[in-house]
Design an enzyme around this catalytic site. Structure first.
Site, PDB file in Angstrom:
ATOM      1  N   CYS A 114      -1.512   1.679  -3.144  1.00  0.00           N
ATOM      2  CA  CYS A 114      -2.517   2.746  -2.955  1.00  0.00           C
ATOM      3  C   CYS A 114      -1.928   4.150  -2.861  1.00  0.00           C
ATOM      4  O   CYS A 114      -2.428   5.082  -3.502  1.00  0.00           O
ATOM      5  CB  CYS A 114      -3.309   2.514  -1.669  1.00  0.00           C
ATOM      6  SG  CYS A 114      -3.526   0.809  -1.207  1.00  0.00           S
ATOM      7  N   TYR A 174      -8.999  -3.411 -11.284  1.00  0.00           N
ATOM      8  CA  TYR A 174      -8.687  -2.152 -10.609  1.00  0.00           C
ATOM      9  C   TYR A 174      -7.428  -1.508 -11.207  1.00  0.00           C
ATOM     10  O   TYR A 174      -7.419  -0.349 -11.577  1.00  0.00           O
ATOM     11  CB  TYR A 174      -8.334  -2.408  -9.140  1.00  0.00           C
ATOM     12  CG  TYR A 174      -9.422  -2.642  -8.150  1.00  0.00           C
ATOM     13  CD1 TYR A 174      -9.841  -1.623  -7.310  1.00  0.00           C
ATOM     14  CD2 TYR A 174      -9.996  -3.897  -7.995  1.00  0.00           C
ATOM     15  CE1 TYR A 174     -10.797  -1.845  -6.329  1.00  0.00           C
ATOM     16  CE2 TYR A 174     -10.950  -4.128  -7.017  1.00  0.00           C
ATOM     17  CZ  TYR A 174     -11.348  -3.092  -6.188  1.00  0.00           C
ATOM     18  OH  TYR A 174     -12.289  -3.312  -5.230  1.00  0.00           O
ATOM     19  N   CYS A 203       0.831  -1.218   0.000  1.00  0.00           N
ATOM     20  CA  CYS A 203       0.000   0.000   0.000  1.00  0.00           C
ATOM     21  C   CYS A 203       0.861   1.261   0.000  1.00  0.00           C
ATOM     22  O   CYS A 203       0.655   2.156  -0.816  1.00  0.00           O
ATOM     23  CB  CYS A 203      -0.930  -0.012   1.212  1.00  0.00           C
ATOM     24  SG  CYS A 203      -1.824   1.535   1.410  1.00  0.00           S
ATOM     25  N   HIS A 258     -27.780  21.121  -0.859  1.00  0.00           N
ATOM     26  CA  HIS A 258     -27.875  21.689  -2.200  1.00  0.00           C
ATOM     27  C   HIS A 258     -26.918  22.867  -2.364  1.00  0.00           C
ATOM     28  O   HIS A 258     -26.787  23.664  -1.435  1.00  0.00           O
ATOM     29  CB  HIS A 258     -29.316  22.159  -2.428  1.00  0.00           C
ATOM     30  CG  HIS A 258     -29.560  22.661  -3.808  1.00  0.00           C
ATOM     31  ND1 HIS A 258     -29.615  21.817  -4.896  1.00  0.00           N
ATOM     32  CD2 HIS A 258     -29.742  23.921  -4.271  1.00  0.00           C
ATOM     33  CE1 HIS A 258     -29.838  22.548  -5.989  1.00  0.00           C
ATOM     34  NE2 HIS A 258     -29.913  23.814  -5.639  1.00  0.00           N
ATOM     35  N   GLU A 297     -26.674  14.945  -3.228  1.00  0.00           N
ATOM     36  CA  GLU A 297     -28.077  15.134  -2.843  1.00  0.00           C
ATOM     37  C   GLU A 297     -28.984  14.199  -3.631  1.00  0.00           C
ATOM     38  O   GLU A 297     -30.084  13.855  -3.193  1.00  0.00           O
ATOM     39  CB  GLU A 297     -28.503  16.595  -3.020  1.00  0.00           C
ATOM     40  CG  GLU A 297     -28.567  17.080  -4.446  1.00  0.00           C
ATOM     41  CD  GLU A 297     -28.983  18.558  -4.531  1.00  0.00           C
ATOM     42  OE1 GLU A 297     -30.044  18.909  -3.997  1.00  0.00           O
ATOM     43  OE2 GLU A 297     -28.241  19.361  -5.132  1.00  0.00           O
TER      44      GLU A 297
END
Ligand code: NDP
Length: 459
Positions: A47, A179, A42, A440, A445
């Site tokens: 990552c 991935y 990682c 908003h 949302e």
């Protein structure tokens, strides 16, 4: 019987370091052996450097987007060597922190390869020493796999070497559709490299929700990536006199030329030569160490966590497995990690965020389900000219309206899905989503304002 250590951990990656540190903090005598660098895949070649590459690559698009907001961007220059140098320094810093944290916790960090001799003994390969421990934890992770069923496979680099490329290639061919393949295809395309992705099936990211797969697939084409489907590498040859380094012949009869060829064909547990047979540790058919929910192997003194067990191969999962092991065995707080509903991301551009079941999985496991789905142009794109649309999808069990899965492809999807993951993990219902007031204006949302079930068009 007395041992040199209470715990000997093999592998100082995410899972091993967490387990060793937590165990040592309870007062246990702990050692950890690492043959490469503290931090594991990682931090060193996964990552972390990948995310920095994503950031580097995204700037190009941001400059272009900015023009829609009134900016005139002068000619932009990118110095890949300078970036790789900064990246290397940051990785060094993080690796140093891992080593320091181990040291601060009182763990002996041994910089060499360790192999199992028997159920309580490991051999340190370089120094030839043997060390005994009451418990052994195997946390050696995985390693990239490149099939050898085509000529010239040795010319492929993998994700292990990709961060060392100092000179940005003019062109690159990536094999695979998981991935790593899709993330690096976007990274290199974003940096201006002519990028080809060769995938053996029809749509990338097998295992993800079909709408996500389609959105990512279309997003790659929109990013200028040349995607070749239903094909595999059949031969790679060096072309030293040509303008490209390699010619990659494909099973469909076509060929692609490129400076760098990357194999992103998956990873396998890094168990080769570890001496597991000396202690009788059982493997499954993929070569992964078989463990129970407590991460315990069939040998009472040996445990394994992380990718070497091939459960859910993600850094935070390895960390949680390692922590649970240490709490259970040393901290007097027995618990095990629940692998259900883990939020995950794919750092394509735009990225994917997903948690829970895909529509297909939900249908097969739960029968009748309701789908809520929205595909729309994000507000920013109205001015930036970016043609990408956002996908948001909620998979709901019809019988009790429980949300089984949520899938997003769009800007900030990983950040959004981490929070949605809390609700899904708490077994929120669609009504709970609807009861939540919208924020908003935001993309997210949409997740609390989708009221109509998706009804597929009948053609
Ligand atoms: P994946 O298993 O995700 O994908 C492997 C790809 O290679 C698939 O598309 C597969 O095709 C293809 N493939 C496998 N064998 C062959 C073959 N013999 N010939 C041609 N194609 C082949 O592996 P990755 O290497 O992409 O990633 C490894 C792991 O690393 C992931 O499982 C993930 O856990 C982790 N990871 C996580 C990231 C994240 O969280 N963002 C980022 C990067 C890695 P098919 O689909 O047909 O099987």
């Amino acid at each position: 019987m007395s041992y040199d250590y209470d715990l000997f951990t093999i592998g100082a990656g995410s899972g091993g370091v967490r387990a060793a540190r937590i165990a040592a903090l309870t007062g246990a005598k702990v050692a950890i052996a690492e043959e490469f660098r503290a931090g594991g895949t990682c931090v060193i070649r996964g990552c972390v450097p990948k995310k920095f590459m994503v950031y580097a690559s995204e700037f190009q698009k941001s400059f272009k987007d900015a023009e829609g907001f009134g900016y005139s961007i002068p000619e932009v220059k990118y110095d890949h060597k300078a970036f790789i140098t900064s990246l290397g320094a940051e990785v060094d810093r993080l690796s140093g922190i891992y080593a320091r944290n181990l040291n601060n916790a009182g763990v002996d960090l041994i910089h060499e390869r360790a192999e199992i001799v028997d159920a309580h003994t490991v051999k340190l390969v370089k120094s030839g020493k043997t060390v005994t421990a009451e418990r052994i934890l195997i946390a050696v992770g995985g390693t990239p796999f490149v099939p050898d069923d085509f000529e010239g496979a040795e010319h492929c680099i993998t994700s292990n070497e990709i961060f060392d490329i100092e000179d940005l290639p003019k062109s690159i061919v990536i094999g695979g559709g998981g991935y790593i393949a899709v993330e690096f295809a976007h990274i290199f395309a974003g940096l201006g490299v002519e990028t080809h992705l060769v995938y053996r099936s029809e749509t990338v990211l097998r295992g993800f929700d079909d709408d996500v797969r389609t959105a990512v697939h279309e997003g790659m084409a929109a990013a200028g990536i040349h995607v070749v489907t239903s094909a595999v590498f059949s031969k790679i040859s060096k072309t030293p006199d040509a303008s490209h380094n390699y010619c990659v012949e494909l099973s469909n009869g076509h060929s692609v030329e490129a400076d760098v060829v990357v194999g992103a064909f998956g990873r396998k547990p890094y168990t080769d030569g570890l001496g597991l047979e000396n202690a009788g540790v059982q493997l499954n058919k993929n070569g992964a160490i078989k463990v129970d929910e407590w991460s315990k192997t069939n040998v009472p003194s040996i445990w394994a966590v992380g990718d070497v067990t091939d459960r859910v191969n993600l850094t935070p999962v390895a960390i949680r497995e390692g922590h649970a092991f240490a709490d259970t065995e040393f901290g007097g707080k027995p618990h095990h990690f629940d692998h259900d509903k883990i939020a995950t991301a794919v750092f394509t551009q735009p990225p994917v965020g997903t948690v829970g079941l895909s529509e297909e999985q939900a249908r097969s496991e739960h029968g009748e389900i309701d789908i809520y789905k929205a595909q729309f142009k994000p507000m920013k794109n109205a001015l930036s000219g970016d043609q990408n649309r956002v996908l948001m999808k909620i998979v709901v069990r019809a019988s009790d309206q429980r949300v089984l899965g949520c899938h997003i492809v769009g800007p900030d999807a990983p950040e959004i899905i981490q929070a949605v993951g809390i609700a899904v993990k708490m077994n929120a219902t669609k009504q709970d989503f609807d009861n939540t007031c919208a924020l908003h204006p935001s993309l997210a949302e949409e997740l609390v304002t989708m009221r109509n079930k998706f009804v597929p068009e009948i053609t």
